[in-house]
Design an enzyme around this catalytic site. Structure first.
Site, PDB file in Angstrom:
ATOM      1  N   HIS A   1      -1.294   5.729  38.053  1.00  0.00           N
ATOM      2  CA  HIS A   1       0.439   5.348  38.145  1.00  0.00           C
ATOM      3  C   HIS A   1       1.154   6.575  38.260  1.00  0.00           C
ATOM      4  CE1 HIS A   1       4.688   5.215  36.117  1.00  0.00           C
ATOM      5  NE2 HIS A   1       4.790   3.857  37.076  1.00  0.00           N
TER       6      HIS A   1
ATOM      7  N   GLU B   1       0.934   8.200  42.098  1.00  0.00           N
ATOM      8  CA  GLU B   1       1.449   6.900  42.617  1.00  0.00           C
ATOM      9  C   GLU B   1       2.069   7.577  42.906  1.00  0.00           C
ATOM     10  OE1 GLU B   1       4.896   3.554  42.595  1.00  0.00           O
ATOM     11  OE2 GLU B   1       2.922   3.493  41.333  1.00  0.00           O
ATOM     12  N   HIS B   2       3.190   8.062  41.968  1.00  0.00           N
ATOM     13  CA  HIS B   2       4.227   8.728  41.733  1.00  0.00           C
ATOM     14  C   HIS B   2       4.955   9.884  42.784  1.00  0.00           C
ATOM     15  CE1 HIS B   2       7.540   6.989  38.485  1.00  0.00           C
ATOM     16  NE2 HIS B   2       6.198   6.610  39.143  1.00  0.00           N
TER      17      HIS B   2
END
Length: 429
Positions: A67, A70-71
């Site tokens: 995650h 992804e950012h």
């Protein structure tokens, strides 16, 4: 370029596996004003232990790193990629799940430019020590925000009650503590391992010409250099059959309690041949017996045990599966007893022909309506593709189901040792 026409749903899918291993799927729908593109890697929050490319020994990376990555991909050295899409009139987004990370856009104009932008930014990582440290504060705030949401706490509390060792029990975003250990080097290790084109899928659906679109994508990829196709070695712990905690109570400042009943699904017997039918049967059964249009919901509602928040969801994957049923309630103990009782009752249920046919007709109708959503088609196709399943075979799979198959599924479904109850109750303070 391969062409597959699906007569039943009136769709034609174009596909090609490029020289670098990237699988490209194009679904032209000229009647649509919008086009939707999604670039997905088979890498999610559960992929914590693996052998990095070029190394033999496995490593375990901090929780939440998929995650986090992804950012960070949206941030480049000189700009934020969101602005690139905005200038082209597109709406970009991304999400990380247990098993994949997806980057997407929707637009009604400048489609080819948006496709190039999507391909280029995902395949051009830039991480710096300073930007990684800055991101930790942003994601920590996001984690705290979710920790304050009763619905999220109940949902993940149920998953944590179901699973003892499998990393699905870890919040997709990680924890405030775990993300502090993420380094720039960790991000590059994960990126280089899981973001190779051979581990990725590119899907475009909407108003475009498939020939020119495939040419654009192929030329874009041929202009880039990639390492030889790697073999990704992932590792997951052996998960016991029983649940981690049969009953969990979480106290929070809420006015109404919540109660979720979780079922730990047995995925050991699933393969590419049985997966799709099992997934369809599970959804059909849950929708028939636990949806808002069913008798069970009406009975519980009239008894003031539930409100409109009552819901169900089910998720099957290669190494884990779970079903969750519940919602707000004034009496968590009674609601959990009733839901568990209904689940056990289904184990010996003999369906009438009318019940079974109604279940099938409803599922077919839901699927056909979903075919009007570009987002559903693209994201679900890629999700199923990672499991070796063709989304456009769902309709014949449903139609081929028999009443005996569903009843056999019900008989093998529920085991008390695989059920966990999670309550969110008002805190005493």
């Amino acid at each position: 370029m391969n062409t597959q026409h699906y007569e039943q749903i009136g769709e034609t899918l174009y596909s090609k596996k490029l020289d670098n291993g990237l699988e490209v799927y194009l679904l032209p729908k000229r009647e649509m004003a919008k086009t939707f593109g999604v670039f997905t890697t088979e890498y999610g929050s559960i992929d914590q232990t693996f052998s990095p490319i070029g190394k033999n020994e496995q490593v375990t990376v901090p929780e939440g790193i998929a995650h986090f990555l992804e950012h960070k991909l949206f941030e480049k050295e000189d700009r934020d990629v969101f602005q690139d899409f905005t200038k082209l009139g597109a709406s970009p987004n991304a999400f990380t799940s247990f098993t994949s990370t997806a980057y997407l856009f929707s637009a009604t104009q400048h489609i080819q430019e948006n496709v190039r932008t999507l391909l280029d930014f995902v395949q051009d990582p830039y991480f710096s020590d300073e930007s990684v440290e800055k991101e930790k504060g942003i994601i920590a705030q996001e984690i705290r925000m979710y920790d304050d949401q009763p619905d999220w706490r109940a949902f993940f509390g149920t998953i944590q009650s179901l699973f003892q060792d499998h990393p699905v029990k870890v919040d997709i975003a990680g924890t405030v503590d775990s993300i502090q250990d993420i380094t720039k080097e960790d991000l590059y290790t994960c990126y280089n391992t899981f973001y190779h084109p051979s581990n990725m899928t590119f899907f475009v659906a909407g108003n475009f010409d498939p020939e020119s679109m495939m040419k654009l994508i192929e030329e874009n990829q041929n202009a880039k250099e990639f390492e030889a196709t790697p073999t990704i070695d992932r590792s997951y712990p052996d998960e016991p059959k029983g649940v981690a905690e049969a009953h969990k109570v979480i106290e929070m400042p809420v006015s109404v309690s919540k109660c979720l009943v979780g079922v730990k699904e047995d995925t050991e017997y699933l393969n590419e041949d049985t997966f799709l039918k099992t997934d369809m049967m599970k959804n059909m059964v849950l929708d028939h017996f636990f949806s808002k249009s069913g008798e069970f919901f009406e009975t519980l509602y009239n008894e003031d045990l539930i409100d409109d928040s009552f819901h169900f969801e089910t998720h099957l994957d290669k190494s884990f599966g779970f079903t969750i049923i519940g919602g707000n309630t004034r009496n968590p103990e009674k609601l959990s007893e009733r839901v568990k009782g209904m689940l056990h009752e289904l184990k010996g249920r003999n369906l009438t022909d009318e019940e079974f046919n109604r279940m099938k007709r409803k599922k077919i109708g839901q699927f056909m309506r979903s075919m009007n959503s570009l987002e559903f088609i693209a994201t679900t196709f890629v999700q199923y593709r990672h499991l070796g399943i063709d989304l456009f075979q769902v309709l014949p799979a449903i139609e081929s189901l028999t009443k005996d198959e569903v009843e056999e599924h019900l008989k093998a479904w529920i085991d008390e040792d695989r059920i966990a109850v999670t309550e969110v109750r008002p805190s005493e303070e």
